[in-house]
Design a protein around this motif. Structure first.
Motif, PDB file in Angstrom:
ATOM      1  N   PHE A 135       0.798  -1.228   0.000  1.00 15.68           N
ATOM      2  CA  PHE A 135       0.000   0.000   0.000  1.00 15.68           C
ATOM      3  C   PHE A 135       0.835   1.284   0.000  1.00 15.68           C
ATOM      4  N   GLY A 136       2.146   1.136  -0.037  1.00 12.03           N
ATOM      5  CA  GLY A 136       3.015   2.305  -0.113  1.00 12.03           C
ATOM      6  C   GLY A 136       2.937   3.211   1.093  1.00 12.03           C
ATOM      7  N   ASP A 137       2.519   2.681   2.224  1.00 15.22           N
ATOM      8  CA  ASP A 137       2.395   3.476   3.448  1.00 15.22           C
ATOM      9  C   ASP A 137       3.640   3.227   4.290  1.00 15.22           C
ATOM     10  N   GLY A 138       4.600   4.137   4.199  1.00 17.92           N
ATOM     11  CA  GLY A 138       5.897   3.931   4.828  1.00 17.92           C
ATOM     12  C   GLY A 138       6.892   3.428   3.794  1.00 17.92           C
ATOM     13  N   GLY A 139       8.136   3.871   3.901  1.00 13.40           N
ATOM     14  CA  GLY A 139       9.129   3.525   2.889  1.00 13.40           C
ATOM     15  C   GLY A 139       9.693   2.124   3.012  1.00 13.40           C
ATOM     16  N   ILE A 140      10.245   1.646   1.897  1.00 10.88           N
ATOM     17  CA  ILE A 140      10.911   0.344   1.891  1.00 10.88           C
ATOM     18  C   ILE A 140      12.260   0.452   2.604  1.00 10.88           C
ATOM     19  N   LEU A 141      13.063   1.436   2.188  1.00 12.77           N
ATOM     20  CA  LEU A 141      14.349   1.637   2.852  1.00 12.77           C
ATOM     21  C   LEU A 141      14.161   2.127   4.285  1.00 12.77           C
ATOM     22  N   ALA A 142      13.093   2.870   4.517  1.00 14.61           N
ATOM     23  CA  ALA A 142      12.834   3.432   5.848  1.00 14.61           C
ATOM     24  C   ALA A 142      12.134   2.437   6.776  1.00 14.61           C
ATOM     25  N   PHE A 143      11.998   1.195   6.339  1.00 13.82           N
ATOM     26  CA  PHE A 143      11.284   0.191   7.132  1.00 13.82           C
ATOM     27  C   PHE A 143      11.913   0.011   8.514  1.00 13.82           C
ATOM     28  N   GLY A 144      13.238  -0.011   8.575  1.00 13.65           N
ATOM     29  CA  GLY A 144      13.915  -0.169   9.852  1.00 13.65           C
ATOM     30  C   GLY A 144      13.605   0.974  10.807  1.00 13.65           C
ATOM     31  N   ALA A 145      13.579   2.198  10.290  1.00 17.43           N
ATOM     32  CA  ALA A 145      13.268   3.358  11.124  1.00 17.43           C
ATOM     33  C   ALA A 145      11.822   3.315  11.600  1.00 17.43           C
TER      34      ALA A 145
END
Length: 332
Positions: free
Chosen positions: A98-108
């Motif tokens: 759903f593109g809610d939140g980044g892929i690279l930013a997943f850890g954050a």
């Protein structure tokens, strides 16, 4: 609070992911040892609840929006490590589909919402519950725990945002990623969630009371309960989730490139040259359908995906327990 891609530098994202690796590893071990196979499906229910509650955007003074998370509630019901797993899966489904939140930013994002929030919220809940000796003490504790938990998570997100222009700029001194420093990011994020925290606290206390009454076996090992009321709650949230569409505007720190340009007059190079992941149903919309129908379909799909993931985990867990029991019998 879902940080999109390109707001944080790749190095920041990498650091946050590395920080989460031992957290996830310990959470998996704790869940294996502390959550019985009988209770494993509850992780799916809790993950689905968190997914749905995050779809309910609420308007905030100043033209922005925000949402509750439910992480402290899950920590109270199943423990903070279980909350880490449940919210992590919910955030993963949101990011991938759903593109809610980044892929690279997943850890954050998982650090803020699946680690800081449940652990801080649960700690506050435990302290207050043990000190307030009254019938309503645990509900007061749940409210304050939920409130403090989400504010703590927003504070961590604001630090991650605010460090970017201090650490990453181009030759002209312009920010490469998030352009707002700590002096703007901290009051903007924390101020917003000081208000949203009231909603988070109310949801935490109210749903905790509902679960204790309708499905007491979730809270007490020696109680007999029925899971139907919990699935009924999920169904109600699915039907009502389009209410989240009523909140106009973007959440702070979740603008697209054009939105960023309108705010600061330029598009940071990190936005121009960064990752641009196209989710299947971005923004919980379905091509060819109106927003309300698309939102409901996305809610159903998200809940189904989370339930499937935890069903698989539950089956693997049950098989592992059965194998261990057979080995014990053979050795005897």
């Amino acid at each position: 609070m879902h940080i999109p891609d390109n707001y944080l530098s790749p190095s920041t994202c990498a650091v946050m992911a590395v920080v989460m690796l031992p957290v996830w590893a310990k959470a998996v071990k704790k869940v294996k040892s502390e959550i019985s196979p009988k209770k494993m499906p509850m992780l799916g229910v809790c993950g689905a609840f968190s997914f749905l509650i995050m779809m309910f955007n609420v308007p905030i003074p100043g033209g922005t929006t925000a949402h509750a998370v439910g992480a402290t509630l899950i920590a109270i019901l199943l423990g903070p490590y279980a909350a880490t797993i449940a919210v992590t899966i919910a955030l993963l489904i949101q990011a991938l589909f759903f593109g809610d939140g980044g892929i690279l930013a997943f850890g954050a994002n998982t650090f803020n919402m699946a680690f800081i929030m449940p652990f801080v919220g649960y700690t506050i809940y435990s302290i207050i519950k043990n000190r307030v000796k009254s019938p309503k003490g645990e509900y007061i504790a749940a409210f304050i725990g939920g409130y403090v938990g989400i504010v703590a998570a927003s504070f961590m997100a604001s630090i991650e945002f605010g460090l970017q222009p201090l650490l990453f700029t181009d030759a002209a001194g312009k920010a490469l990623y998030c352009p707002y420093g700590l002096n703007v990011a901290v009051p903007a994020m924390v101020g917003t969630h000081l208000l949203v925290g009231i909603l988070e606290g109310a949801i935490t206390a109210a749903v905790y009371a509902y679960v204790k009454k309708m499905s007491p076996d979730v809270v007490y090992e020696d109680k007999i309960g029925n899971k139907k009321p919990l699935y009924g709650l999920l169904a109600i949230l699915i039907v009502l989730c389009p209410l989240g569409l009523l909140a106009a505007g973007d959440a702070w720190g979740e603008w697209d490139s054009e939105g960023m340009k309108s705010l600061i007059g330029y598009i940071p190079k990190g936005f121009q040259n960064g990752i641009h992941f196209n989710a299947i149903a971005a923004d919980y919309s379905v091509k060819g359908m109106n927003d309300v129908v698309g939102y409901i379909i996305s809610a159903v799909a998200g809940v189904a995906l989370i339930m499937i993931v935890f069903k698989i985990i539950s089956s693997l867990r049950k098989n592992a327990v059965d194998i261990d029991n057979k080995n014990v019998k053979v050795n005897k």
